[in-house]
Design a protein around this motif. Sequence first.
Motif, PDB file in Angstrom:
ATOM      1  N   ASP A 153       0.819  -1.212   0.000  1.00  0.00           N
ATOM      2  CA  ASP A 153       0.000   0.000   0.000  1.00  0.00           C
ATOM      3  C   ASP A 153       0.851   1.259   0.000  1.00  0.00           C
ATOM      4  O   ASP A 153       0.462   2.283  -0.554  1.00  0.00           O
ATOM      5  N   LEU A 154       2.020   1.198   0.634  1.00  0.00           N
ATOM      6  CA  LEU A 154       2.899   2.366   0.639  1.00  0.00           C
ATOM      7  C   LEU A 154       3.408   2.684  -0.759  1.00  0.00           C
ATOM      8  O   LEU A 154       3.693   3.840  -1.077  1.00  0.00           O
ATOM      9  N   GLY A 157       1.072   5.005  -2.603  1.00  0.00           N
ATOM     10  CA  GLY A 157       0.828   6.310  -2.019  1.00  0.00           C
ATOM     11  C   GLY A 157      -0.286   6.359  -1.003  1.00  0.00           C
ATOM     12  O   GLY A 157      -0.761   7.444  -0.651  1.00  0.00           O
ATOM     13  N   ALA A 158      -0.731   5.213  -0.506  1.00  0.00           N
ATOM     14  CA  ALA A 158      -1.825   5.185   0.457  1.00  0.00           C
ATOM     15  C   ALA A 158      -1.322   5.537   1.850  1.00  0.00           C
ATOM     16  O   ALA A 158      -0.175   5.260   2.197  1.00  0.00           O
ATOM     17  N   ILE A 159      -2.188   6.138   2.657  1.00  0.00           N
ATOM     18  CA  ILE A 159      -1.904   6.416   4.052  1.00  0.00           C
ATOM     19  C   ILE A 159      -2.480   5.269   4.882  1.00  0.00           C
ATOM     20  O   ILE A 159      -3.652   4.923   4.758  1.00  0.00           O
ATOM     21  N   THR A 160      -1.658   4.658   5.712  1.00  0.00           N
ATOM     22  CA  THR A 160      -2.063   3.487   6.481  1.00  0.00           C
ATOM     23  C   THR A 160      -3.091   3.847   7.550  1.00  0.00           C
ATOM     24  O   THR A 160      -2.883   4.777   8.325  1.00  0.00           O
ATOM     25  N   SER A 161      -4.171   3.106   7.572  1.00  0.00           N
ATOM     26  CA  SER A 161      -5.157   3.254   8.642  1.00  0.00           C
ATOM     27  C   SER A 161      -4.870   2.225   9.726  1.00  0.00           C
ATOM     28  O   SER A 161      -4.673   1.045   9.438  1.00  0.00           O
ATOM     29  N   LEU A 162      -4.853   2.671  10.972  1.00  0.00           N
ATOM     30  CA  LEU A 162      -4.668   1.766  12.097  1.00  0.00           C
ATOM     31  C   LEU A 162      -5.977   1.497  12.827  1.00  0.00           C
ATOM     32  O   LEU A 162      -5.972   0.908  13.902  1.00  0.00           O
ATOM     33  N   LEU A 302       2.886   7.156   9.971  1.00  0.00           N
ATOM     34  CA  LEU A 302       2.894   8.182   8.935  1.00  0.00           C
ATOM     35  C   LEU A 302       4.306   8.422   8.419  1.00  0.00           C
ATOM     36  O   LEU A 302       4.513   8.625   7.219  1.00  0.00           O
ATOM     37  N   PHE A 303       5.284   8.404   9.316  1.00  0.00           N
ATOM     38  CA  PHE A 303       6.683   8.526   8.885  1.00  0.00           C
ATOM     39  C   PHE A 303       7.010   7.433   7.860  1.00  0.00           C
ATOM     40  O   PHE A 303       7.589   7.700   6.809  1.00  0.00           O
ATOM     41  N   CYS A 304       6.650   6.200   8.174  1.00  0.00           N
ATOM     42  CA  CYS A 304       6.931   5.087   7.257  1.00  0.00           C
ATOM     43  C   CYS A 304       6.208   5.283   5.928  1.00  0.00           C
ATOM     44  O   CYS A 304       6.733   4.943   4.863  1.00  0.00           O
ATOM     45  N   ASP A 305       4.991   5.840   5.978  1.00  0.00           N
ATOM     46  CA  ASP A 305       4.193   6.023   4.768  1.00  0.00           C
ATOM     47  C   ASP A 305       4.795   7.040   3.810  1.00  0.00           C
ATOM     48  O   ASP A 305       4.883   6.778   2.603  1.00  0.00           O
TER      49      ASP A 305
END
Length: 372
Positions: A153-154, A157-162, A302-305
């Motif tokens: 997903d990264l 360009g997706a932002i990970t949802s937790l 978010l940093f990882c994303d």
Amino acid sequence: MGLQLTDDGFVQPAARFVPELDGRSEFFDVIVAQAGGQCVQQELGVGFPCVPLGKRDVPVAHRLGVAVDRGKIRALYAPHQLCPEGPGAFTMPNRPICAEDALLSETPMPPEQILRYLDRIGLRDAVPPPPTLETLRRLQSAHLLYVPYENLDLLRGAITSLEHGALFEKIVEKRRGGLCFELNGLFCWLLCSLGYQVTSYAGRFIYPSEAGIQMRRHRVLVVTLEGKRYLTETGMNSEGPRAPLVLAESEAQWDGVTEYRFSRDAFWGWVLWKRSPGGAWRRLYGFTEEPQLDIDFIMPSLFCDVHPMSPFNKTVRASIFLPDAHLSLRDSKLTWYRKGAVARSRSVAPGAETAQVLWDVFGLRAPEDAAL
């Protein structure tokens, strides 16, 4: 003090709010959004870039806990419903942080979802199992064998949802994997729902000295059971603990493939060491004992994303455990590890061949828009 909108519709760039917790004032870093809809950024002083919103306006803002709505800011983040203190101002509820705040959703995983999760990891229990050490061993081992680590997903360009619902849909229903924040995050929800006492910590991986000290970007889970504490792990991108490890300075613990032990350090806190058969001891990661909430992992996630220094948003990373081996796809190379050593390795071409390897080896259907 709250988030204050200026006359031109912008948030003060270094806004903070101070909740009263048990009579103590504690500063919390907050995310601020440029109300013009151009970017979202957070004031932690670590150089996060602005994240372009565009069509991803609401999803990005929602993941970060703030939404931009015609120059207004409204809070979306449960369980803390941020309270208005007048136009454009929000603060935390005037109450202490409680145990339920450890989860983004205070709702336990329903029994039918627990059984679907168990089915996803190859377990066919007819009812949710009891919270015993033997159950924890079964769950951790099965999770590692069936759910891959992956960053696909990264690469789109997706932002990970937790959020728990999003994690369940991705990992269980869509049969995907994820990064440690996703894998250990969903596993934590499962364990809590089964009745385990779980505490999360933020860990730093320990690399050779020339790599420098890393930021805290690993979710560590510790289960307290029958008077002992156990580290349980499902979010490693390399050979890691395959069974719960007693959290104590003690003799080496063997998980069937690798030896592990713990030491204490003034800076690193608890340090997890590993030694493969015939190899030397080396440090894996360290963590100090400040309990973390689900929401505390949004920033490192978010940093990882999106951060340019993130090692996770550049090329394909995927890995999976076998009963006596570990398979890894990284930097266009597929590698089989046995007993901590490379048994076999081959190059994988970008694009179609990478997509085929992801399916054949890891059971992953790559998103069509992922940059493979």
